[in-house]
Design a protein around this motif. Sequence first.
Motif, PDB file in Angstrom:
ATOM      1  N   ASP A   1     -50.893 -16.890  16.067  1.00  0.00           N
ATOM      2  CA  ASP A   1     -51.267 -16.344  14.763  1.00  0.00           C
ATOM      3  C   ASP A   1     -50.258 -16.674  13.671  1.00  0.00           C
ATOM      4  N   THR A   2     -50.792 -16.952  12.489  1.00  0.00           N
ATOM      5  CA  THR A   2     -50.013 -16.947  11.260  1.00  0.00           C
ATOM      6  C   THR A   2     -50.344 -15.653  10.523  1.00  0.00           C
ATOM      7  N   ALA A   3     -49.320 -14.858  10.231  1.00  0.00           N
ATOM      8  CA  ALA A   3     -49.498 -13.574   9.554  1.00  0.00           C
ATOM      9  C   ALA A   3     -48.827 -13.613   8.192  1.00  0.00           C
ATOM     10  N   VAL A   4     -49.466 -12.983   7.224  1.00  0.00           N
ATOM     11  CA  VAL A   4     -48.921 -12.882   5.871  1.00  0.00           C
ATOM     12  C   VAL A   4     -48.684 -11.411   5.556  1.00  0.00           C
ATOM     13  N   VAL A   5     -47.522 -11.096   4.994  1.00  0.00           N
ATOM     14  CA  VAL A   5     -47.232  -9.753   4.512  1.00  0.00           C
ATOM     15  C   VAL A   5     -47.047  -9.839   3.011  1.00  0.00           C
ATOM     16  N   ILE A   6     -47.890  -9.117   2.274  1.00  0.00           N
ATOM     17  CA  ILE A   6     -47.817  -9.109   0.814  1.00  0.00           C
ATOM     18  C   ILE A   6     -47.124  -7.826   0.378  1.00  0.00           C
ATOM     19  N   GLY A   7     -46.003  -7.956  -0.329  1.00  0.00           N
ATOM     20  CA  GLY A   7     -45.251  -6.788  -0.770  1.00  0.00           C
ATOM     21  C   GLY A   7     -44.170  -6.442   0.225  1.00  0.00           C
ATOM     22  N   LEU A   8     -42.918  -6.746  -0.118  1.00  0.00           N
ATOM     23  CA  LEU A   8     -41.816  -6.586   0.823  1.00  0.00           C
ATOM     24  C   LEU A   8     -40.941  -5.393   0.464  1.00  0.00           C
ATOM     25  N   GLY A   9     -41.585  -4.252   0.279  1.00  0.00           N
ATOM     26  CA  GLY A   9     -40.852  -3.001   0.203  1.00  0.00           C
ATOM     27  C   GLY A   9     -40.512  -2.546   1.614  1.00  0.00           C
ATOM     28  N   SER A  10     -40.217  -1.268   1.761  1.00  0.00           N
ATOM     29  CA  SER A  10     -39.823  -0.760   3.070  1.00  0.00           C
ATOM     30  C   SER A  10     -40.903  -1.012   4.123  1.00  0.00           C
ATOM     31  N   ILE A  11     -42.154  -0.711   3.806  1.00  0.00           N
ATOM     32  CA  ILE A  11     -43.226  -0.908   4.788  1.00  0.00           C
ATOM     33  C   ILE A  11     -43.455  -2.392   5.050  1.00  0.00           C
TER      34      ILE A  11
ATOM     35  N   LEU B   1     -50.002 -23.763   3.456  1.00  0.00           N
ATOM     36  CA  LEU B   1     -49.393 -23.552   4.763  1.00  0.00           C
ATOM     37  C   LEU B   1     -50.409 -23.474   5.900  1.00  0.00           C
ATOM     38  N   THR B   2     -51.624 -23.002   5.593  1.00  0.00           N
ATOM     39  CA  THR B   2     -52.600 -22.746   6.660  1.00  0.00           C
ATOM     40  C   THR B   2     -53.860 -23.586   6.557  1.00  0.00           C
ATOM     41  N   GLY B   3     -54.083 -24.237   5.428  1.00  0.00           N
ATOM     42  CA  GLY B   3     -55.333 -24.942   5.200  1.00  0.00           C
ATOM     43  C   GLY B   3     -56.281 -24.115   4.364  1.00  0.00           C
ATOM     44  N   VAL B   4     -57.289 -24.762   3.833  1.00  0.00           N
ATOM     45  CA  VAL B   4     -58.239 -24.098   2.945  1.00  0.00           C
ATOM     46  C   VAL B   4     -59.401 -23.554   3.764  1.00  0.00           C
ATOM     47  N   GLY B   5     -59.789 -22.314   3.457  1.00  0.00           N
ATOM     48  CA  GLY B   5     -60.806 -21.642   4.240  1.00  0.00           C
ATOM     49  C   GLY B   5     -62.207 -21.754   3.675  1.00  0.00           C
ATOM     50  N   VAL B   6     -63.011 -20.736   3.954  1.00  0.00           N
ATOM     51  CA  VAL B   6     -64.448 -20.733   3.669  1.00  0.00           C
ATOM     52  C   VAL B   6     -64.729 -21.008   2.200  1.00  0.00           C
ATOM     53  N   GLY B   7     -65.624 -21.953   1.943  1.00  0.00           N
ATOM     54  CA  GLY B   7     -66.070 -22.237   0.590  1.00  0.00           C
ATOM     55  C   GLY B   7     -65.024 -22.881  -0.296  1.00  0.00           C
ATOM     56  N   GLY B   8     -63.888 -23.238   0.272  1.00  0.00           N
ATOM     57  CA  GLY B   8     -62.848 -23.872  -0.529  1.00  0.00           C
ATOM     58  C   GLY B   8     -62.085 -22.922  -1.427  1.00  0.00           C
ATOM     59  N   VAL B   9     -62.342 -21.608  -1.308  1.00  0.00           N
ATOM     60  CA  VAL B   9     -61.682 -20.657  -2.204  1.00  0.00           C
ATOM     61  C   VAL B   9     -60.624 -19.836  -1.493  1.00  0.00           C
ATOM     62  N   GLY B  10     -60.590 -19.896  -0.182  1.00  0.00           N
ATOM     63  CA  GLY B  10     -59.686 -19.044   0.574  1.00  0.00           C
ATOM     64  C   GLY B  10     -58.673 -19.837   1.366  1.00  0.00           C
ATOM     65  N   ALA B  11     -57.932 -19.132   2.197  1.00  0.00           N
ATOM     66  CA  ALA B  11     -56.965 -19.744   3.089  1.00  0.00           C
ATOM     67  C   ALA B  11     -57.317 -19.368   4.520  1.00  0.00           C
ATOM     68  N   ARG B  12     -56.431 -19.737   5.461  1.00  0.00           N
ATOM     69  CA  ARG B  12     -56.759 -19.533   6.869  1.00  0.00           C
ATOM     70  C   ARG B  12     -55.694 -18.705   7.591  1.00  0.00           C
ATOM     71  N   ALA B  13     -55.163 -17.698   6.942  1.00  0.00           N
ATOM     72  CA  ALA B  13     -54.232 -16.807   7.629  1.00  0.00           C
ATOM     73  C   ALA B  13     -54.997 -15.975   8.648  1.00  0.00           C
ATOM     74  N   ASP B  14     -54.436 -15.869   9.862  1.00  0.00           N
ATOM     75  CA  ASP B  14     -55.098 -15.083  10.906  1.00  0.00           C
ATOM     76  C   ASP B  14     -54.994 -13.589  10.613  1.00  0.00           C
ATOM     77  N   ILE B  15     -53.833 -13.178  10.097  1.00  0.00           N
ATOM     78  CA  ILE B  15     -53.554 -11.773   9.804  1.00  0.00           C
ATOM     79  C   ILE B  15     -52.976 -11.677   8.408  1.00  0.00           C
ATOM     80  N   VAL B  16     -53.442 -10.717   7.628  1.00  0.00           N
ATOM     81  CA  VAL B  16     -52.813 -10.391   6.346  1.00  0.00           C
ATOM     82  C   VAL B  16     -52.593  -8.885   6.303  1.00  0.00           C
ATOM     83  N   ILE B  17     -51.361  -8.481   6.014  1.00  0.00           N
ATOM     84  CA  ILE B  17     -51.050  -7.069   5.792  1.00  0.00           C
ATOM     85  C   ILE B  17     -50.710  -6.888   4.322  1.00  0.00           C
ATOM     86  N   GLU B  18     -51.519  -6.114   3.620  1.00  0.00           N
ATOM     87  CA  GLU B  18     -51.313  -5.859   2.199  1.00  0.00           C
ATOM     88  C   GLU B  18     -50.494  -4.579   2.061  1.00  0.00           C
ATOM     89  N   ALA B  19     -49.250  -4.726   1.593  1.00  0.00           N
ATOM     90  CA  ALA B  19     -48.346  -3.589   1.499  1.00  0.00           C
ATOM     91  C   ALA B  19     -47.790  -3.398   0.092  1.00  0.00           C
TER      92      ALA B  19
END
Length: 348
Positions: A167-177, A229-247
């Motif tokens: 998996d490639t995981a993305v974490v958005i927002g690098l506060g404490s959580i 980093l991951t390639g372009v996803g569905v419809g050419g508008v997204g990416a291909r991260a396996d996991i995204v945590i929005e923090a």
Amino acid sequence: MRAGVFQAARTFDITQLDVPAAGRDGIVVQVAACGICGSDLHSYVEGVFVEPGQVMGHEFSGPIVEVGADVEGLSVGDRVTAVPLSVCGRCPRCIEGMGHLCETGLSQSIAYGLPGAFAEYVRVPNAVLGKNVFLIPDSVSDAAAAMVEPMAVALHAARSADPDPADTAVVIGLGSIGLNAVQMLKALGAGRVIGIDVSDSRLALATRLGADVIVDGRTQNGLAAVQELTGVGVGGVGARADIVIEASGIGALLAEAVSMTRAGGRLRIAALYEGAVTLDANQVVQKEMSVRGTFAYNGEFPTVLEMLADGRVTAEPLITHTFRLDDLDAAFRAQLDKNSSIKVQVTP
């Protein structure tokens, strides 16, 4: 005892209150350290979640000074941390083993209804060793033990995404959580972790905690960077991260997180937002994504303590400021400064 009593938005009084009594089922902890949580900031700035007269603070550790007659396995002098949530044990969620989602518990939890730990002493009701009270290993400091609560939040979020080495995981927002989510994802075996933020210090710490790639949102478009980093996803508008945590708690970034997640991927929402958030539901449908909120924790405290004790994760690097209880207002102002602070703790 001295305690910081919330009076109104941006207003605390340092007040003398009676030292709490353990009662038959509780314990009293002398507070060694108590951290400021993101939800505390919402209360401080907006005057929400708590009523005037509330003693806040729910990320704490310290030695026990009194043990109730009905409490087993705990003694005066034991260093402990505790789950602040009080659950009813009777509602459907409690019966299902999902006590963190108790239908009434939040209204009578430590710092939310019951007195919290921005004080010299705090009472833990219905104290049960291994259930809501946990002994601190000798190798774990009081300051680190006061980080167990937010680290448990991050572990709960990371576990729910079920990471594996592919998996490639993305974490958005690098506060404490978010920073803790980075190190929890790595500890759970995620193959590559990408951290996104706009703070130099937080980006640097993400690297120290295991992030393989960092993205500076001030100079890079987060979605474009993840696409590269991951390639372009569905419809050419997204990416291909396996996991995204929005923090981050920023609505526009939650919408971007949907685009970052691959078809069949897992988006986990680990933040609170101010007001309603707009996102592209069609992408969720067309990509058959798993989108899940993650709230608090459900059994993660002992695992975090074990991970701290054996070095799989660390807490001290996230603690950027320590204030005395008398300087509680200054502590909150420091926590509001995202450029210089990550976790601010108060030591009564």
